[in-house]
Design a protein around this motif. Sequence first.
Motif, short mmCIF file in Angstrom:
data_model
loop_
_atom_site.label_atom_id
_atom_site.label_comp_id
_atom_site.label_asym_id
_atom_site.label_seq_id
_atom_site.Cartn_x
_atom_site.Cartn_y
_atom_site.Cartn_z
N SER A 71 0.82 -1.21 0.00
CA SER A 71 0.00 0.00 0.00
C SER A 71 0.85 1.26 0.00
O SER A 71 2.05 1.23 0.29
CB SER A 71 -0.91 0.02 1.24
N PHE B 48 -3.28 5.76 0.98
CA PHE B 48 -4.59 5.71 0.33
C PHE B 48 -5.50 6.86 0.78
O PHE B 48 -6.17 7.49 -0.04
CB PHE B 48 -5.25 4.37 0.62
N LYS B 49 -5.53 7.16 2.07
CA LYS B 49 -6.40 8.22 2.57
C LYS B 49 -6.03 9.57 1.96
O LYS B 49 -6.90 10.32 1.51
CB LYS B 49 -6.31 8.30 4.09
N VAL C 128 -7.02 9.64 -1.76
CA VAL C 128 -8.46 9.83 -1.98
C VAL C 128 -8.85 11.29 -1.74
O VAL C 128 -9.64 11.87 -2.50
CB VAL C 128 -9.28 8.90 -1.07
N THR D 162 -4.72 3.94 -7.92
CA THR D 162 -5.47 4.74 -6.96
C THR D 162 -6.12 5.95 -7.63
O THR D 162 -7.23 6.35 -7.28
CB THR D 162 -4.56 5.22 -5.81
N PHE E 64 -9.28 1.55 -9.68
CA PHE E 64 -9.50 2.03 -8.31
C PHE E 64 -10.06 0.92 -7.42
O PHE E 64 -9.69 0.82 -6.24
CB PHE E 64 -10.46 3.22 -8.31
N LYS E 65 -10.90 0.07 -7.97
CA LYS E 65 -11.52 -1.01 -7.19
C LYS E 65 -10.46 -1.93 -6.60
O LYS E 65 -10.58 -2.37 -5.44
CB LYS E 65 -12.47 -1.80 -8.08
N GLN F 230 -8.95 -0.18 -3.58
CA GLN F 230 -9.94 -0.02 -2.52
C GLN F 230 -10.19 -1.32 -1.77
O GLN F 230 -10.39 -1.33 -0.55
CB GLN F 230 -11.24 0.50 -3.12
N GLU F 231 -10.16 -2.44 -2.47
CA GLU F 231 -10.48 -3.72 -1.86
C GLU F 231 -9.30 -4.35 -1.11
O GLU F 231 -9.49 -5.00 -0.08
CB GLU F 231 -10.98 -4.70 -2.92
N ASN G 179 -4.39 -1.25 0.34
CA ASN G 179 -4.43 -0.02 1.12
C ASN G 179 -3.99 -0.30 2.55
O ASN G 179 -4.05 -1.45 3.01
CB ASN G 179 -5.83 0.60 1.08
N LYS H 15 -6.38 -2.29 5.02
CA LYS H 15 -6.47 -3.73 4.77
C LYS H 15 -5.21 -4.44 5.24
O LYS H 15 -5.28 -5.52 5.86
CB LYS H 15 -6.69 -3.99 3.28
#
Length: 382
Positions: free
Chosen positions: A166, A169-170, A173, A286, A347-348, A351-352, A355, A358
């Motif tokens: 990762s 990620f935050k 976004v 991302t 992006f999916k 996200q899954e 990141n 996770k």
Amino acid sequence: MKIAIVYHFFAHYRGPILEELYSNQLFDFYFIAGKNPNPPYSSLKLHEFKDSGKFIEVKNRWYLKYFLWQENLNGVLKNNSFDAVIFLGDWKFISTWFAVRSLQKSGVHCLFWSHGLLNKKKSLNNSLKYWFLKRFRDGGFLYSHAAKENLLDMGYPYDLTVIYNSLDFKLQVETINRLNSEAKPKDTAYPYLVFTGRLLADRNLELVFDAMKLLNKENIIVDLVIIGSGPHLDSLKNYTATLGLTDRVKFLGAIYDESVIGRYFMNSAACVFPGPIGLTVIHAFTYGTTVITNDNFARHKPEAEVLVDEVNSFLFREGDRVSLAQKIKRVLNLNGQEKEQFKINTFKAVQEKYNPGKQAELIVNRLSQLANSGQSVKKKLK
């Protein structure tokens, strides 16, 4: 449980996962590392810990660039009485061999955090890596399912948990939301590809220049934006001049401002990375940016297993400039609906799985298994 994570050094991009672990409510994490990277990474920006009490510094002594002895590592681990220790799983870190042996004799859980085996080659490096990772009787954490399968195929007997990889990620976004609300500036006169990473010879960026030259002959003009620095910079600039592409290639140098990087990703036609690719896949995905890279997965880093040709990426034949030019042309010819679907697909994936949240969840789950399995620590280090 009191947990230590031992690294050679904590790079700036490790910050988000470290913060996730630090803020969890189940375990008390401490972070042990040096502040002096080995020569190939001497210019790398390091993570700055907000709570200095959670960071314990040891002195790194490097030999032949990659072999490491961490002074007083055993003393630090003994004095702090950790219940479990997670080590960066590199067999060239000599002090780790001694630390793991000492800790396990005292009943302390020891796990590795590693790329594992990236291929099934019968090489000295793979043999030493397997022998080293087998020292960890509680197993460890891996970035990819392929690495797990490679170890299991060799008969690895202990638990293996895939935790993916990762970036921030935050923050990314937040950057996406902010950039989507702003007017999009035009970065180049023509559609452009973007590359981010250190400029090293094995990245084979010359192949992109060759493909651009081929496309020029078809009156297809595409620019290239390069974000990064490194020892291969002057050679790349000279090659662009030789091909007459100086006006088509922008060398921006190293950039750490996520707003700037994000803008270039989001405004680009695609991210191109002709050499072995790793975390750049996650960075591009991302931002909903498709990736063009080669099809030799044996040389790619673990993150490349997320790539699916014609679904979230385009794979060209390794070393083939004609194949690369065809993939670039394919990207440039995507219609609006296709572009939107690629954006959703990329992006999916992040996200899954890819990141920090996770990753931390998977690490904490494994530690919880150890805590609840009855494999309690037999005795503390004295």
